[in-house]
Design a protein around this motif. Structure first.
Motif, PDB file in Angstrom:
ATOM      1  N   HIS A  18       0.854  -1.182   0.000  1.00 22.42           N
ATOM      2  CA  HIS A  18       0.000   0.000   0.000  1.00 22.42           C
ATOM      3  C   HIS A  18       0.893   1.236   0.000  1.00 22.42           C
ATOM      4  CE1 HIS A  18      -3.650  -2.340   0.935  1.00 22.42           C
ATOM      5  NE2 HIS A  18      -2.854  -3.060   1.708  1.00 22.42           N
ATOM      6  N   GLY A  19       0.891   1.980  -1.111  1.00 27.80           N
ATOM      7  CA  GLY A  19       1.747   3.152  -1.230  1.00 27.80           C
ATOM      8  C   GLY A  19       1.199   4.356  -0.493  1.00 27.80           C
ATOM      9  N   GLN A  20       2.082   5.355  -0.295  1.00 27.41           N
ATOM     10  CA  GLN A  20       1.682   6.540   0.459  1.00 27.41           C
ATOM     11  C   GLN A  20       0.663   7.386  -0.288  1.00 27.41           C
ATOM     12  OE1 GLN A  20       4.809   9.602   0.694  1.00 27.41           O
ATOM     13  NE2 GLN A  20       6.091   8.223  -0.503  1.00 27.41           N
ATOM     14  N   HIS A  21       0.513   7.161  -1.601  1.00 26.70           N
ATOM     15  CA  HIS A  21      -0.478   7.911  -2.365  1.00 26.70           C
ATOM     16  C   HIS A  21      -1.668   7.032  -2.741  1.00 26.70           C
ATOM     17  CE1 HIS A  21       2.392  11.141  -2.533  1.00 26.70           C
ATOM     18  NE2 HIS A  21       3.292  10.367  -3.113  1.00 26.70           N
ATOM     19  N   ALA A  22      -1.871   5.956  -1.961  1.00 27.36           N
ATOM     20  CA  ALA A  22      -2.947   5.024  -2.286  1.00 27.36           C
ATOM     21  C   ALA A  22      -4.303   5.714  -2.256  1.00 27.36           C
ATOM     22  CB  ALA A  22      -2.947   3.845  -1.304  1.00 27.36           C
ATOM     23  N   HIS A  23      -4.456   6.727  -1.364  1.00 27.75           N
ATOM     24  CA  HIS A  23      -5.747   7.393  -1.270  1.00 27.75           C
ATOM     25  C   HIS A  23      -6.116   8.119  -2.551  1.00 27.75           C
ATOM     26  CE1 HIS A  23      -2.747  10.406   0.011  1.00 27.75           C
ATOM     27  NE2 HIS A  23      -3.561  11.297  -0.535  1.00 27.75           N
ATOM     28  N   GLN A  24      -5.101   8.492  -3.345  1.00 27.58           N
ATOM     29  CA  GLN A  24      -5.385   9.185  -4.599  1.00 27.58           C
ATOM     30  C   GLN A  24      -6.101   8.268  -5.580  1.00 27.58           C
ATOM     31  OE1 GLN A  24      -1.676  10.772  -6.004  1.00 27.58           O
ATOM     32  NE2 GLN A  24      -1.403  12.116  -4.241  1.00 27.58           N
ATOM     33  N   SER A  25      -5.724   6.998  -5.601  1.00 24.88           N
ATOM     34  CA  SER A  25      -6.387   6.065  -6.520  1.00 24.88           C
ATOM     35  C   SER A  25      -7.835   5.820  -6.113  1.00 24.88           C
ATOM     36  CB  SER A  25      -5.634   4.735  -6.560  1.00 24.88           C
ATOM     37  OG  SER A  25      -5.731   4.065  -5.321  1.00 24.88           O
ATOM     38  N   LEU A  26      -8.155   6.044  -4.831  1.00 22.25           N
ATOM     39  CA  LEU A  26      -9.517   5.834  -4.375  1.00 22.25           C
ATOM     40  C   LEU A  26     -10.489   6.859  -4.958  1.00 22.25           C
ATOM     41  CD1 LEU A  26      -9.013   4.943  -0.610  1.00 22.25           C
ATOM     42  CD2 LEU A  26      -9.445   3.420  -2.525  1.00 22.25           C
ATOM     43  N   MET A  27      -9.947   7.881  -5.621  1.00 18.48           N
ATOM     44  CA  MET A  27     -10.819   8.871  -6.262  1.00 18.48           C
ATOM     45  C   MET A  27     -11.358   8.339  -7.590  1.00 18.48           C
ATOM     46  SD  MET A  27     -10.778  11.342  -4.088  1.00 18.48           S
ATOM     47  CE  MET A  27     -10.721   9.985  -2.929  1.00 18.48           C
ATOM     48  N   ARG A  28     -10.744   7.308  -8.125  1.00 21.81           N
ATOM     49  CA  ARG A  28     -11.144   6.780  -9.437  1.00 21.81           C
ATOM     50  C   ARG A  28     -12.154   5.651  -9.268  1.00 21.81           C
ATOM     51  NH1 ARG A  28      -7.756   4.049 -11.752  1.00 21.81           N
ATOM     52  NH2 ARG A  28      -6.094   3.839 -10.212  1.00 21.81           N
ATOM     53  N   GLY A  29     -13.220   5.744 -10.031  1.00 24.76           N
ATOM     54  CA  GLY A  29     -14.275   4.747  -9.943  1.00 24.76           C
ATOM     55  C   GLY A  29     -13.792   3.346 -10.279  1.00 24.76           C
ATOM     56  N   LEU A  78     -11.214  -2.666  -6.140  1.00 15.92           N
ATOM     57  CA  LEU A  78     -10.980  -2.970  -4.727  1.00 15.92           C
ATOM     58  C   LEU A  78     -12.143  -3.776  -4.148  1.00 15.92           C
ATOM     59  CD1 LEU A  78      -9.426  -0.629  -2.103  1.00 15.92           C
ATOM     60  CD2 LEU A  78     -11.452  -1.929  -1.521  1.00 15.92           C
ATOM     61  N   LEU A  79     -13.373  -3.367  -4.454  1.00 17.69           N
ATOM     62  CA  LEU A  79     -14.534  -4.099  -3.935  1.00 17.69           C
ATOM     63  C   LEU A  79     -14.563  -5.524  -4.477  1.00 17.69           C
ATOM     64  CD1 LEU A  79     -17.242  -4.144  -2.388  1.00 17.69           C
ATOM     65  CD2 LEU A  79     -18.347  -3.427  -4.522  1.00 17.69           C
ATOM     66  N   ASP A  80     -14.367  -5.671  -5.783  1.00 18.59           N
ATOM     67  CA  ASP A  80     -14.419  -7.009  -6.382  1.00 18.59           C
ATOM     68  C   ASP A  80     -13.315  -7.911  -5.847  1.00 18.59           C
ATOM     69  OD1 ASP A  80     -16.602  -6.275  -7.859  1.00 18.59           O
ATOM     70  OD2 ASP A  80     -15.519  -5.928  -9.726  1.00 18.59           O
ATOM     71  N   SER A  81     -12.114  -7.354  -5.679  1.00 17.20           N
ATOM     72  CA  SER A  81     -11.015  -8.144  -5.153  1.00 17.20           C
ATOM     73  C   SER A  81     -11.284  -8.534  -3.702  1.00 17.20           C
ATOM     74  CB  SER A  81      -9.709  -7.347  -5.264  1.00 17.20           C
ATOM     75  OG  SER A  81      -8.639  -8.061  -4.697  1.00 17.20           O
ATOM     76  N   LEU A 111     -23.388  -4.462 -14.417  1.00 23.43           N
ATOM     77  CA  LEU A 111     -24.545  -3.590 -14.588  1.00 23.43           C
ATOM     78  C   LEU A 111     -24.456  -2.309 -13.782  1.00 23.43           C
ATOM     79  CD1 LEU A 111     -27.354  -6.327 -14.422  1.00 23.43           C
ATOM     80  CD2 LEU A 111     -26.336  -5.287 -16.460  1.00 23.43           C
ATOM     81  N   GLU A 112     -23.332  -2.087 -13.075  1.00 29.41           N
ATOM     82  CA  GLU A 112     -23.241  -0.908 -12.222  1.00 29.41           C
ATOM     83  C   GLU A 112     -21.805  -0.427 -12.100  1.00 29.41           C
ATOM     84  OE1 GLU A 112     -24.797  -3.846 -10.577  1.00 29.41           O
ATOM     85  OE2 GLU A 112     -22.751  -4.585 -10.636  1.00 29.41           O
ATOM     86  N   GLN A 113     -21.679   0.832 -11.769  1.00 29.90           N
ATOM     87  CA  GLN A 113     -20.407   1.405 -11.353  1.00 29.90           C
ATOM     88  C   GLN A 113     -20.378   1.428  -9.826  1.00 29.90           C
ATOM     89  OE1 GLN A 113     -20.474   5.266 -13.210  1.00 29.90           O
ATOM     90  NE2 GLN A 113     -19.407   4.542 -15.041  1.00 29.90           N
ATOM     91  N   ILE A 114     -19.161   1.467  -9.287  1.00 34.61           N
ATOM     92  CA  ILE A 114     -18.994   1.497  -7.835  1.00 34.61           C
ATOM     93  C   ILE A 114     -18.581   2.905  -7.422  1.00 34.61           C
ATOM     94  CG2 ILE A 114     -17.805   0.483  -5.861  1.00 34.61           C
ATOM     95  CD1 ILE A 114     -19.638  -1.425  -7.469  1.00 34.61           C
ATOM     96  N   GLU A 115     -19.219   3.409  -6.367  1.00 40.30           N
ATOM     97  CA  GLU A 115     -18.890   4.751  -5.866  1.00 40.30           C
ATOM     98  C   GLU A 115     -18.744   4.699  -4.350  1.00 40.30           C
ATOM     99  OE1 GLU A 115     -20.449   9.057  -7.035  1.00 40.30           O
ATOM    100  OE2 GLU A 115     -21.873   8.046  -5.693  1.00 40.30           O
ATOM    101  N   PHE A 116     -17.541   5.065  -3.859  1.00 42.07           N
ATOM    102  CA  PHE A 116     -17.318   5.157  -2.421  1.00 42.07           C
ATOM    103  C   PHE A 116     -17.903   6.480  -1.926  1.00 42.07           C
ATOM    104  CE2 PHE A 116     -13.316   2.246  -2.239  1.00 42.07           C
ATOM    105  CZ  PHE A 116     -14.113   1.176  -2.585  1.00 42.07           C
ATOM    106  N   ARG A 117     -18.677   6.389  -0.851  1.00 39.91           N
ATOM    107  CA  ARG A 117     -19.357   7.570  -0.321  1.00 39.91           C
ATOM    108  C   ARG A 117     -19.107   7.702   1.172  1.00 39.91           C
ATOM    109  NH1 ARG A 117     -25.059   5.896  -3.188  1.00 39.91           N
ATOM    110  NH2 ARG A 117     -24.458   6.344  -5.375  1.00 39.91           N
ATOM    111  N   ALA A 132     -14.709  11.783  -2.944  1.00 43.08           N
ATOM    112  CA  ALA A 132     -13.853  12.851  -3.459  1.00 43.08           C
ATOM    113  C   ALA A 132     -14.384  14.237  -3.142  1.00 43.08           C
ATOM    114  CB  ALA A 132     -13.704  12.692  -4.970  1.00 43.08           C
ATOM    115  N   LYS A 133     -15.689  14.363  -2.914  1.00 42.67           N
ATOM    116  CA  LYS A 133     -16.300  15.668  -2.693  1.00 42.67           C
ATOM    117  C   LYS A 133     -16.454  16.020  -1.223  1.00 42.67           C
ATOM    118  CE  LYS A 133     -18.973  15.390  -6.990  1.00 42.67           C
ATOM    119  NZ  LYS A 133     -20.336  15.382  -7.586  1.00 42.67           N
ATOM    120  N   VAL A 134     -16.170  15.052  -0.359  1.00 44.44           N
ATOM    121  CA  VAL A 134     -16.434  15.285   1.064  1.00 44.44           C
ATOM    122  C   VAL A 134     -15.161  15.414   1.877  1.00 44.44           C
ATOM    123  CG1 VAL A 134     -17.466  14.300   3.143  1.00 44.44           C
ATOM    124  CG2 VAL A 134     -18.647  14.108   0.950  1.00 44.44           C
ATOM    125  N   ALA A 135     -14.251  14.492   1.712  1.00 43.52           N
ATOM    126  CA  ALA A 135     -13.121  14.375   2.640  1.00 43.52           C
ATOM    127  C   ALA A 135     -12.045  15.412   2.361  1.00 43.52           C
ATOM    128  CB  ALA A 135     -12.523  12.976   2.540  1.00 43.52           C
TER     129      ALA A 135
END
Length: 554
Positions: free
Chosen positions: A128-139, A145-148, A406-412, A425-428
């Motif tokens: 887990h890299g120090q910029h891992a949180h940046q990738s969490l912005m991408r759908g 991550l969820l599927d894995s 049939l869906e996209q994944i969105e972390f909220r 991405a819009k909250v934190a």
């Protein structure tokens, strides 16, 4: 788990051999000392992309070797068995890159590709890299991550294949509907071409036999003359060598009574005499068969010309004619199916139903995994000073679906900026995002099957009591896995079961990194440095000792 890492001429490291322990360990040191270089070296050995920039200045190549025990790595052990690689004594990964950019990889001493290196590494280490949180912005990263985490990758592969089949069937139907006249012309042309080749009745074996027969018939006169000359020389002529060899053999056999040394020569000549007789017999049989046959030669040449004519007509080699015919038959079969628009429409409907059935299964599994992941991450968030915050995994429908379902994944996130659930991405904020990322990583790592977890400064933006919680979480994780963390936080370092200090030293005008295992007062000094900075006081040291004592008591 990771047992040993050997590094040679990698960036700032000249020679370094590290012996790893189980549990939770930390790498600490001043900024720029080279802590993350060690993580980069490990990633390099595991198959990450690298170029000549990793080769230490002035050296010919960089080399990293990582040694693993396979006790808790069933996936890696199974991979080795499937690829016929030795599993005795663990697993040794070695990677070399030359100053000219050439890269080589080895597994237990056997050369492998970098792709194979990555395959086996998937069951060994999770970084887990120090910029891992940046990738969490991408759908896409959120979906992966969820599927894995939910072990849905095999089902996702089936969904993707079904999507491609459905799309191919639709394209064929569209093409058939819009271009049926052009397909009819192509089909007619291929049909007469195929009939012409079928009438030729040609095979590769026949072509080989035709050429051999033509060569023999074209040189029949020379062959007959050669056979007769050989018989004359060996047997039928006045000075035939068969009779001369027999005479010499008999003479020496008689003389061997006076000197046994000649006996061996006589025996050899007798053996040669027997083989000479066999050769003469074979030549007589060949001479009886060999004859001039101009009519057969003309037939063979006519057949060869017919084959060559077809090859010229269809612009290929004679040997390729059967392959060409098979290709035409395949294409005619496709065109025959394409002409049946109703059958194509049924195929499209069947492919769509198959895709939607698999995709709905995937959606159900994702929904269950999303609920569980949201609950588990939310629980960890409460411990990281994100009280009231709630993590959710949203499934956003995609019209018609795609290769991913049939869906996209969105972390909220809800509860940090109002109760309304909004995109991560819009909250934190930056600090909140780092903590949320760490919570996600801790939860997903607990479900992972890999025995070694590496966290490279994922605790950036965290401090105080939250840092103590992070240290405790990683230490708890270390009871089940081997955990290595690069950190600047004394609270995290004090929670570790073992600690290494990374520093830079200058020698002979060159800078290199070194690693020292810290024990006793040396570890107290390092924790105190992390607490107090440049000036370390007795109070700072006492605080460091207290932190270490409390971490051991937990």
């Amino acid at each position: 788990m990771l047992c040993r890492l050997t590094i040679r001429d990698f960036v700032l490291v000249d020679r370094l051999e590290l012996e790893f322990q189980a549990g939770f360990g930390t790498l600490t040191g001043e900024t720029g000392a080279g802590k993350s270089i060690l993580v980069d070296a490990l990633a390099f050995a595991l198959g990450e992309r690298a170029d000549v920039s990793v080769v230490r200045v002035g050296q010919e190549r960089a080399e990293v070797t990582a040694e693993f025990a396979l006790d808790n790595s069933p996936a890696a052990a199974q991979w080795l068995v499937e690829h016929d690689l030795n599993t005795d004594g663990g697993l040794l990964l070695r990677r070399v890159v030359d100053a000219n950019g050439r890269s080589r990889a080895y597994l237990n001493g056997s050369p492998v590709t970098v792709v194979q290196l990555r395959e086996v590494a998937e069951g060994l280490v999770d970084i887990h890299g120090q910029h891992a949180h940046q990738s969490l912005m991408r759908g896409e990263a959120q979906r992966a991550l969820l599927d894995s985490h939910a072990r849905l990758d095999p089902l996702l592969t089936e969904v993707a294949a079904a999507w491609r089949d459905w799309r191919a069937a639709r394209m064929m139907l569209d093409t058939a509907t819009n271009g049926i006249e052009a397909w009819a012309v192509e089909r007619e042309q291929l049909d007469w071409q195929a009939r012409e080749l079928e009438a030729l009745g040609f095979s590769v074996d026949e072509w080989r036999m035709l050429n051999d027969e033509h060569k023999r018939l074209a040189h029949a006169a020379s062959l007959v003359d050669g056979a007769q000359y050989s018989l004359q020389t060996l047997s039928d002529g006045d000075a035939a060598c068969e009779a001369q060899v027999a005479a010499v053999a008999n003479r020496l056999d008689a003389l061997s009574e006076y000197d046994p040394a000649l006996c061996e020569v006589a025996v050899l000549l007798q053996s040669a005499q027997a083989e000479l007789a066999e050769a003469i017999s074979a030549l007589r049989r060949y001479g009886n068969r060999a004859e001039l046959d101009p009519r057969r030669l003309a037939e063979v040449e006519q057949r060869i010309e017919a084959v060559l004519g077809c090859a010229r007509k269809f612009r290929c080699k004679p040997e390729e004619l059967p392959v060409l015919l098979a290709r035409w038959h395949e294409r005619l079969a496709v065109l025959g199916e394409a002409a049946d628009v109703d059958a194509l429409a049924e195929r499209v409907a069947a492919a769509r139903a198959h895709y939607e059935g698999l995709a709905r299964r995937l959606s159900v599994s994702r929904s269950e995994a999303a609920t569980a992941l949201g609950r588990e991450v939310s629980e960890v968030m409460q411990q990281l000073a994100l009280g009231g915050g709630r993590f959710e995994v949203g499934l956003v429908a995609v019209d018609g679906g795609n290769a991913s379902g049939l869906e996209q994944i969105e972390f909220r996130i809800a509860g940090l900026a109002g109760n309304e659930s909004r995109s991560l991405a819009k909250v934190a904020s930056g600090g909140e995002l780092s903590r949320i990322s760490l919570a996600i990583q801790v939860v997903t790592s607990q479900a992972a099957r890999v025995p070694t977890l590496v966290f490279d400064e994922v605790d950036v933006g965290i401090g105080g009591g939250v840092a103590e919680v992070v240290g405790r979480l990683l230490r708890e994780l270390g009871t089940e896995r081997q955990v290595l963390c690069v950190t600047h936080l004394p609270q995290v370092a004090a929670s570790a079961n073992w600690q290494w200090q990374v520093s830079k030293i200058a020698e002979a005008g060159q800078v290199r990194s070194q690693v020292v295992a810290l024990e006793g007062e040396a570890r107290v000094e390092e924790i105190a440095r992390m607490l107090g900075g440049i000036e370390i006081t007795s109070i700072t040291r006492q605080h460091a000792r207290e932190m270490l004592r409390l971490s051991r008591a937990r």
